[in-house]
Design a protein around this motif. Structure first.
Motif, PDB file in Angstrom:
ATOM      1  N   PRO A 335       1.990  -3.383   5.029  1.00 47.80           N
ATOM      2  CA  PRO A 335       2.810  -4.112   4.056  1.00 47.80           C
ATOM      3  C   PRO A 335       3.848  -3.233   3.366  1.00 47.80           C
ATOM      4  O   PRO A 335       3.700  -2.015   3.294  1.00 47.80           O
ATOM      5  CB  PRO A 335       1.773  -4.611   3.037  1.00 47.80           C
ATOM      6  N   THR A 336       4.921  -3.887   2.886  1.00 46.72           N
ATOM      7  CA  THR A 336       5.930  -3.206   2.079  1.00 46.72           C
ATOM      8  C   THR A 336       6.173  -3.992   0.796  1.00 46.72           C
ATOM      9  O   THR A 336       5.859  -5.173   0.719  1.00 46.72           O
ATOM     10  CB  THR A 336       7.264  -3.068   2.835  1.00 46.72           C
ATOM     11  N   LYS A 337       6.744  -3.340  -0.184  1.00 42.88           N
ATOM     12  CA  LYS A 337       6.985  -3.963  -1.476  1.00 42.88           C
ATOM     13  C   LYS A 337       8.281  -4.767  -1.456  1.00 42.88           C
ATOM     14  O   LYS A 337       9.297  -4.316  -0.937  1.00 42.88           O
ATOM     15  CB  LYS A 337       7.046  -2.903  -2.565  1.00 42.88           C
ATOM     16  N   VAL A 338       8.238  -5.957  -2.061  1.00 42.27           N
ATOM     17  CA  VAL A 338       9.415  -6.814  -2.095  1.00 42.27           C
ATOM     18  C   VAL A 338      10.543  -6.172  -2.890  1.00 42.27           C
ATOM     19  O   VAL A 338      11.698  -6.148  -2.464  1.00 42.27           O
ATOM     20  CB  VAL A 338       9.073  -8.179  -2.724  1.00 42.27           C
ATOM     21  N   ALA A 339      10.206  -5.633  -4.044  1.00 39.73           N
ATOM     22  CA  ALA A 339      11.236  -5.155  -4.957  1.00 39.73           C
ATOM     23  C   ALA A 339      12.009  -3.971  -4.403  1.00 39.73           C
ATOM     24  O   ALA A 339      13.220  -3.860  -4.604  1.00 39.73           O
ATOM     25  CB  ALA A 339      10.603  -4.788  -6.301  1.00 39.73           C
ATOM     26  N   THR A 340      11.311  -3.093  -3.686  1.00 37.08           N
ATOM     27  CA  THR A 340      11.946  -1.846  -3.268  1.00 37.08           C
ATOM     28  C   THR A 340      11.995  -1.645  -1.760  1.00 37.08           C
ATOM     29  O   THR A 340      12.715  -0.775  -1.282  1.00 37.08           O
ATOM     30  CB  THR A 340      11.194  -0.648  -3.878  1.00 37.08           C
ATOM     31  N   GLY A 341      11.206  -2.417  -1.022  1.00 40.32           N
ATOM     32  CA  GLY A 341      11.124  -2.210   0.417  1.00 40.32           C
ATOM     33  C   GLY A 341      10.236  -1.048   0.819  1.00 40.32           C
ATOM     34  O   GLY A 341      10.109  -0.732   1.996  1.00 40.32           O
TER      35      GLY A 341
END
Length: 382
Positions: A335-341
């Motif tokens: 997974p990756t973070k939505v806000a920062t990628g």
């Protein structure tokens, strides 16, 4: 990792087509619309750890998801259709990552939520057979299993009882029997430490009591493959992948025939064909809780892309194999973070328990498994 919005069904007479064939701008609009809808509806959702089953919903807010029809998982060699699915999954993942460069679209996201009950608390004997195999780095005693419950017995229970006595929650000598008094003491300790209270002693409780085994000692890390190395199907290996004789041996009692094997203690997956060849093996990051139920399961639902319950998670190549009252558990990419990628973890951290329920994989391994494991594929969990 729980989906609040289920997958959309497709025509079961044909294989699913990649949703990433859409223009990038259209995908961005769909993602942003989905996040907005999820954000409003997700307020009332019950927090979960796993992706919800997606085999009967027609909710239009689902983001780029599609269940796959059941197909014959057997084949002497790599089926052309499976290899095509793998190539398609790799291309889709790369395309989504490229679209994320401008910050408007992000490939994947995961949210791990704590405080969850064991979905099978009555299975008292499922994890209590490894007393002699697990040790602490400092040589101290451990619970000797992935979890202990009411009705368990043995040296691991003695270790637990001694720890509960030292913590002031159990009186009397250690008997080696997980009786009602031990259950009450474990529950009292969990309440005092603000853990989820269920009387089941798993990873979180055992770590708190300092009686959890040294996890790294149970993990086999194979050498990083040479550039361009492939598995027995000719698919590129990930940095944590191996194949054939180079792969670690299968665990005992891991079934037979065409199947996926997942070993919780070793945090490793094997893809095995009908001739017992290890087509590919790789490390994963599984659950930090006792919610991955051992036994023989089947893949029952798949999504090319799915969303978490709170709208902040995108999970690629989701392959579900376990339904629970709270949601579903399955394999998916990192997974990756939505806000920062940013990614939630690195390849070096695979082999370490980091998830709330699902099994995170390097994206190359997730793409391979997408082609290897259609709906109906056997999944053996040890």
């Amino acid at each position: 990792m729980r989906e609040q919005w289920e997958d959309q069904p497709i025509n079961t007479d044909q294989r699913a087509r990649s949703h990433y064939a859409k223009p990038v701008e259209q995908r961005r609009r769909e993602v942003l619309l989905g996040v907005a809808v999820v954000g409003v509806l997700g307020i009332g959702a019950v927090a979960g750890f796993a992706t919800a089953g997606g085999d009967d919903s027609d909710d239009p807010t689902a983001i780029a998801t599609a269940d796959q029809p059941a197909t014959d998982a057997a084949g002497a060699d790599a089926p052309d259709a499976a290899l095509a699915d793998i190539d398609q999954a790799i291309e889709a993942t790369d395309e989504a990552a490229a679209a994320a460069d401008d910050g408007e679209f992000v490939e994947l996201v995961d949210v791990d939520l704590a405080g969850l009950a064991d979905p099978d608390p009555e299975d008292a004997d499922a994890d209590t057979d490894a007393d002699d195999e697990q040790a602490r780095a400092d040589g101290g005693c451990t619970i000797g299993a992935l979890s202990l419950r009411l009705g368990a017995s043995g040296d691991g229970v003695i270790c637990l009882q001694d720890a509960l006595i030292d913590a002031g929650h159990l009186t009397g000598p250690a008997t080696g029997e997980f009786d009602q008094a031990t259950f009450d003491a474990a529950s009292a300790y969990q309440a005092a430490e603000n853990f989820f209270v269920d009387g089941v002693v798993g990873r979180e409780t055992a770590l708190g009591l300092e009686i959890w085994p040294d996890e790294e000692s149970l993990v086999t890390r194979t050498p990083k493959p040479a550039p361009g190395a492939v598995d027995l199907w000719g698919v590129e290996l990930s940095p944590v992948g191996s194949a054939g004789d180079d792969a670690p041996p299968l665990p005992e009692n891991s079934g037979s025939g065409y199947r996926v094997v997942y070993d919780r203690a070793g945090q490793r997956v094997w893809a095995v064909d009908e001739n017992e060849r290890i087509i590919r093996s790789w490390l994963v990051s599984g659950s930090t809780y006792s919610n991955e139920i051992p036994g023989t399961h089947q893949v029952y639902s798949r999504s090319e892309m799915s969303t978490a319950w709170n709208g902040k998670a995108y999970l690629p190549n989701m392959i579900r194999w376990l339904k629970t009252e709270i949601g579903a558990i399955g394999f998916h990419g990192i997974p990756t973070k939505v806000a920062t990628g940013e990614v939630y973890q690195t390849d070096d951290e695979l082999g370490t328990r980091l998830s709330g329920g699902c099994q995170r994989q390097n994206n190359l391994d997730a793409s391979f498994l997408w082609g290897f494991a259609p709906v109906g594929t056997t999944v053996v969990v040890t």
